[in-house]
Motif scaffolding. Sequence first.
Motif, PDB file in Angstrom:
ATOM      1  N   THR A  35     -11.534  11.258 -35.000  1.00  0.00           N
ATOM      2  CA  THR A  35     -10.596  10.378 -34.292  1.00  0.00           C
ATOM      3  C   THR A  35     -10.931  10.189 -32.819  1.00  0.00           C
ATOM      4  O   THR A  35     -10.160   9.578 -32.092  1.00  0.00           O
ATOM      5  N   THR A  36     -12.069  10.736 -32.382  1.00  0.00           N
ATOM      6  CA  THR A  36     -12.443  10.653 -30.967  1.00  0.00           C
ATOM      7  C   THR A  36     -13.901  10.237 -30.827  1.00  0.00           C
ATOM      8  O   THR A  36     -14.590  10.000 -31.810  1.00  0.00           O
ATOM      9  N   TYR A  95      -9.352  11.635 -23.597  1.00  0.00           N
ATOM     10  CA  TYR A  95      -8.636  12.852 -23.964  1.00  0.00           C
ATOM     11  C   TYR A  95      -8.832  13.221 -25.422  1.00  0.00           C
ATOM     12  O   TYR A  95      -9.245  12.407 -26.240  1.00  0.00           O
ATOM     13  N   TRP A  96      -8.532  14.467 -25.694  1.00  0.00           N
ATOM     14  CA  TRP A  96      -8.366  14.951 -27.062  1.00  0.00           C
ATOM     15  C   TRP A  96      -7.448  16.163 -27.011  1.00  0.00           C
ATOM     16  O   TRP A  96      -7.397  16.879 -26.017  1.00  0.00           O
ATOM     17  N   TRP A 102      -1.294  18.697 -32.677  1.00  0.00           N
ATOM     18  CA  TRP A 102      -0.996  17.289 -32.895  1.00  0.00           C
ATOM     19  C   TRP A 102       0.481  17.099 -33.220  1.00  0.00           C
ATOM     20  O   TRP A 102       1.130  17.952 -33.828  1.00  0.00           O
ATOM     21  N   GLY A 107      -0.136  15.406 -25.793  1.00  0.00           N
ATOM     22  CA  GLY A 107      -1.045  14.389 -25.277  1.00  0.00           C
ATOM     23  C   GLY A 107      -0.321  13.367 -24.420  1.00  0.00           C
ATOM     24  O   GLY A 107      -0.784  13.011 -23.337  1.00  0.00           O
ATOM     25  N   SER A 108       0.831  12.905 -24.888  1.00  0.00           N
ATOM     26  CA  SER A 108       1.611  11.917 -24.127  1.00  0.00           C
ATOM     27  C   SER A 108       2.103  12.493 -22.808  1.00  0.00           C
ATOM     28  O   SER A 108       2.046  11.833 -21.766  1.00  0.00           O
ATOM     29  N   ALA A 131      -9.400   3.634 -27.674  1.00  0.00           N
ATOM     30  CA  ALA A 131      -9.258   4.479 -28.857  1.00  0.00           C
ATOM     31  C   ALA A 131      -9.811   3.756 -30.074  1.00  0.00           C
ATOM     32  O   ALA A 131      -9.771   2.525 -30.143  1.00  0.00           O
ATOM     33  N   ASN A 135      -6.860   5.052 -35.134  1.00  0.00           N
ATOM     34  CA  ASN A 135      -6.278   6.294 -34.609  1.00  0.00           C
ATOM     35  C   ASN A 135      -4.929   5.961 -33.957  1.00  0.00           C
ATOM     36  O   ASN A 135      -4.824   5.880 -32.736  1.00  0.00           O
ATOM     37  N   SER A 138      -3.545   8.186 -31.005  1.00  0.00           N
ATOM     38  CA  SER A 138      -4.097   7.956 -29.673  1.00  0.00           C
ATOM     39  C   SER A 138      -3.473   6.715 -29.036  1.00  0.00           C
ATOM     40  O   SER A 138      -3.184   6.688 -27.845  1.00  0.00           O
ATOM     41  N   THR A 139      -3.244   5.703 -29.853  1.00  0.00           N
ATOM     42  CA  THR A 139      -2.579   4.493 -29.361  1.00  0.00           C
ATOM     43  C   THR A 139      -1.189   4.828 -28.821  1.00  0.00           C
ATOM     44  O   THR A 139      -0.800   4.357 -27.755  1.00  0.00           O
ATOM     45  N   VAL A 141      -0.199   7.680 -27.577  1.00  0.00           N
ATOM     46  CA  VAL A 141      -0.370   8.401 -26.312  1.00  0.00           C
ATOM     47  C   VAL A 141      -0.532   7.400 -25.171  1.00  0.00           C
ATOM     48  O   VAL A 141       0.123   7.511 -24.127  1.00  0.00           O
TER      49      VAL A 141
END
Length: 180
Positions: A35-36, A95-96, A102, A107-108, A131, A135, A138-139, A141
């Motif tokens: 995802t990264t 970021y990750w 998760w 992350g946010s 991103a 994913n 991530s969107t 975040v």
Amino acid sequence: MTWLLGTERLILEPFTEDLIEKTAELAGDPEVAATTFLPHPYTIEHAKEWIASHASWMEEKKAFPFAVKQKKDGGLLGTMTLRIDEAHQKGELAYWIGRPFWGQGYGSEAARRVVRFGLEDIGLHRIWAAAISDNPASTRVMQKAGLTYEGTLKEDMLHGGEFKDIDVYGLVRGSQRRSM
């Protein structure tokens, strides 16, 4: 200069050598890599080289790679990095977060704090992030950090043997959103 940021639940500070193994463990998770933009496998050597680069990046204000840690126990959760493009007064948020963490809003929370750091402390005009389109975490975040969707780069990256679409989000200081 020491860079230290905080939130309600997090401490964001420079990585130290004692975080090399945990960084490799979290970043080396195949689901994190899927995802990264991290290489896979992500090894101890990758972590060692990456962390060794941080001091000069931060000193030269080229990038601010923050270790995202829990306030309660100092445990490493992941990274929130701001890469600076001084010529254009903008920064890229990258970021990750480790898979065990998760879905808990870390992350946010870290992204909101680093965006504020970039706009207020560094004085950036724009912050953007990208991103892999498939994913959605991530969107979220990026959206929760105040960035808005700007477009999709079709089949922009070869990732895991297939071309992936990349969604780009951004924020311009002083405005919620400007038409691009």
